[in-house]
Design a protein around this motif. Structure first.
Motif, PDB file in Angstrom:
ATOM      1  N   GLU A   1      -0.245  -9.523  -3.095  1.00 48.12           N
ATOM      2  CA  GLU A   1      -1.495  -9.368  -3.853  1.00 48.12           C
ATOM      3  C   GLU A   1      -2.711  -9.584  -2.956  1.00 48.12           C
ATOM      4  O   GLU A   1      -3.718  -8.885  -3.070  1.00 48.12           O
ATOM      5  CB  GLU A   1      -1.508 -10.333  -5.053  1.00 48.12           C
TER       6      GLU A   1
ATOM      7  N   LYS B   1      -7.795  -2.691  -0.997  1.00 48.54           N
ATOM      8  CA  LYS B   1      -8.709  -2.255  -2.063  1.00 48.54           C
ATOM      9  C   LYS B   1     -10.171  -2.427  -1.667  1.00 48.54           C
ATOM     10  O   LYS B   1     -11.021  -1.599  -1.989  1.00 48.54           O
ATOM     11  CB  LYS B   1      -8.412  -3.057  -3.341  1.00 48.54           C
ATOM     12  N   THR B   2     -10.460  -3.521  -0.962  1.00 47.02           N
ATOM     13  CA  THR B   2     -11.851  -3.803  -0.569  1.00 47.02           C
ATOM     14  C   THR B   2     -12.178  -3.245   0.830  1.00 47.02           C
ATOM     15  O   THR B   2     -13.160  -3.624   1.445  1.00 47.02           O
ATOM     16  CB  THR B   2     -12.131  -5.321  -0.622  1.00 47.02           C
ATOM     17  N   ARG B   3     -11.288  -2.368   1.336  1.00 48.19           N
ATOM     18  CA  ARG B   3     -11.494  -1.634   2.602  1.00 48.19           C
ATOM     19  C   ARG B   3     -11.715  -2.551   3.799  1.00 48.19           C
ATOM     20  O   ARG B   3     -12.562  -2.289   4.645  1.00 48.19           O
ATOM     21  CB  ARG B   3     -12.666  -0.659   2.469  1.00 48.19           C
TER      22      ARG B   3
ATOM     23  N   HIS C   1       0.863  -1.192   0.000  1.00 48.24           N
ATOM     24  CA  HIS C   1       0.000   0.000   0.000  1.00 48.24           C
ATOM     25  C   HIS C   1       0.891   1.229   0.000  1.00 48.24           C
ATOM     26  O   HIS C   1       2.120   1.110  -0.038  1.00 48.24           O
ATOM     27  CB  HIS C   1      -0.922   0.010   1.233  1.00 48.24           C
TER      28      HIS C   1
ATOM     29  N   ARG D   1      -2.952  -6.452  -0.816  1.00 45.72           N
ATOM     30  CA  ARG D   1      -3.422  -5.317  -1.629  1.00 45.72           C
ATOM     31  C   ARG D   1      -4.935  -5.390  -1.831  1.00 45.72           C
ATOM     32  O   ARG D   1      -5.617  -4.370  -1.824  1.00 45.72           O
ATOM     33  CB  ARG D   1      -2.718  -5.312  -2.995  1.00 45.72           C
ATOM     34  N   LEU D   2      -5.443  -6.600  -2.011  1.00 47.39           N
ATOM     35  CA  LEU D   2      -6.883  -6.795  -2.193  1.00 47.39           C
ATOM     36  C   LEU D   2      -7.653  -6.391  -0.929  1.00 47.39           C
ATOM     37  O   LEU D   2      -8.729  -5.799  -1.000  1.00 47.39           O
ATOM     38  CB  LEU D   2      -7.186  -8.251  -2.572  1.00 47.39           C
TER      39      LEU D   2
END
Length: 225
Positions: free
Chosen positions: A34, A41-43, A14, A37-38
């Motif tokens: 990864e 991304k999906t909070r 991040h 990071r997901l």
């Protein structure tokens, strides 16, 4: 033998604004990076920040939910800034609440805030950004609550590029002249991250030395928990 011991590169999961201090997560493998990071991304990552701000938020605890958009500032030095794009405003004629046509480029932005301490015309706030818009905390504090972050020269004004103007009491406690205020760094710190990876992983990072010194000078007490 020595060649095989070369360290594998770490993978960044991040980002933090370049002036923000605090917790950063790096992964040893591309797969783990990864996955993390997901989560960002999906909070699903709980992020807690600390900030020293000018003034005292009113109320002292709550949620700022105002969309944010990037705009060009028309001044003698044209530049771009993130700013608020509210959905409602007060009608100047009768004071009634009016809905504004939504700015297509505006992003939803939500920040929880809570005051931890207050002294020397400043406050220490705990912040939890629910969304992840560029400069979200800085914009919500400066333009939403009217409490810009100490050392945030960009968002302490709108139409000019100038050092932040500090209250007399704050200058005295920091033993600083207003003319030297431009050297103050941004007092925004990523204090804690919680990653829900099977068993939740909790990472805590103490504020840097300059942040701790400012807290002491301003007589803002760090919470014990």
């Amino acid at each position: 033998m020595l060649e095989n011991m070369k360290a594998e590169p770490l993978h960044l999961c991040h980002r933090l604004d370049k002036e923000t201090t605090g917790v950063m997560v790096l992964a040893r493998s591309k797969e783990a990076a990864e996955k993390i990071r997901l989560l960002f991304k999906t909070r699903q990552v709980e992020k807690i920040y600390w900030a020293i701000v000018l003034g005292d938020p009113d109320p002292v605890e709550g949620v700022v939910e105002i969309p944010i958009v990037e705009k060009e500032v028309q001044s003698h030095q044209s530049h771009y800034k993130m700013t608020l794009a509210p959905n409602y405003r007060l009608c100047p004629e009768d004071g009634k609440v009016m809905k504004i046509r939504r700015n297509r480029n505006a992003e939803r932005a939500v920040t929880r805030f809570r005051r931890l301490a207050s002294a020397s015309a400043c406050s220490l706030l705990e912040l939890q950004p629910i969304t992840g818009v560029k400069h979200q905390i800085r914009v919500h504090l400066a333009y939403g609550l009217g409490c810009p972050i100490l050392g945030d020269h960009k968002y302490s004004h709108w139409s000019k590029l100038a050092p932040q103007k500090l209250p007399e009491l704050t200058l005295r406690r920091l033993k600083l002249e207003q003319s030297k205020a431009r050297h103050l760094p941004l007092h925004l710190h990523a204090h804690r991250l919680c990653l829900p990876l099977g068993q939740p992983l909790d990472f805590v990072c103490k504020p840097p030395l300059f942040f701790q010194k400012t807290l002491r000078k301003l007589e803002l007490d760090i919470p014990k928990d």
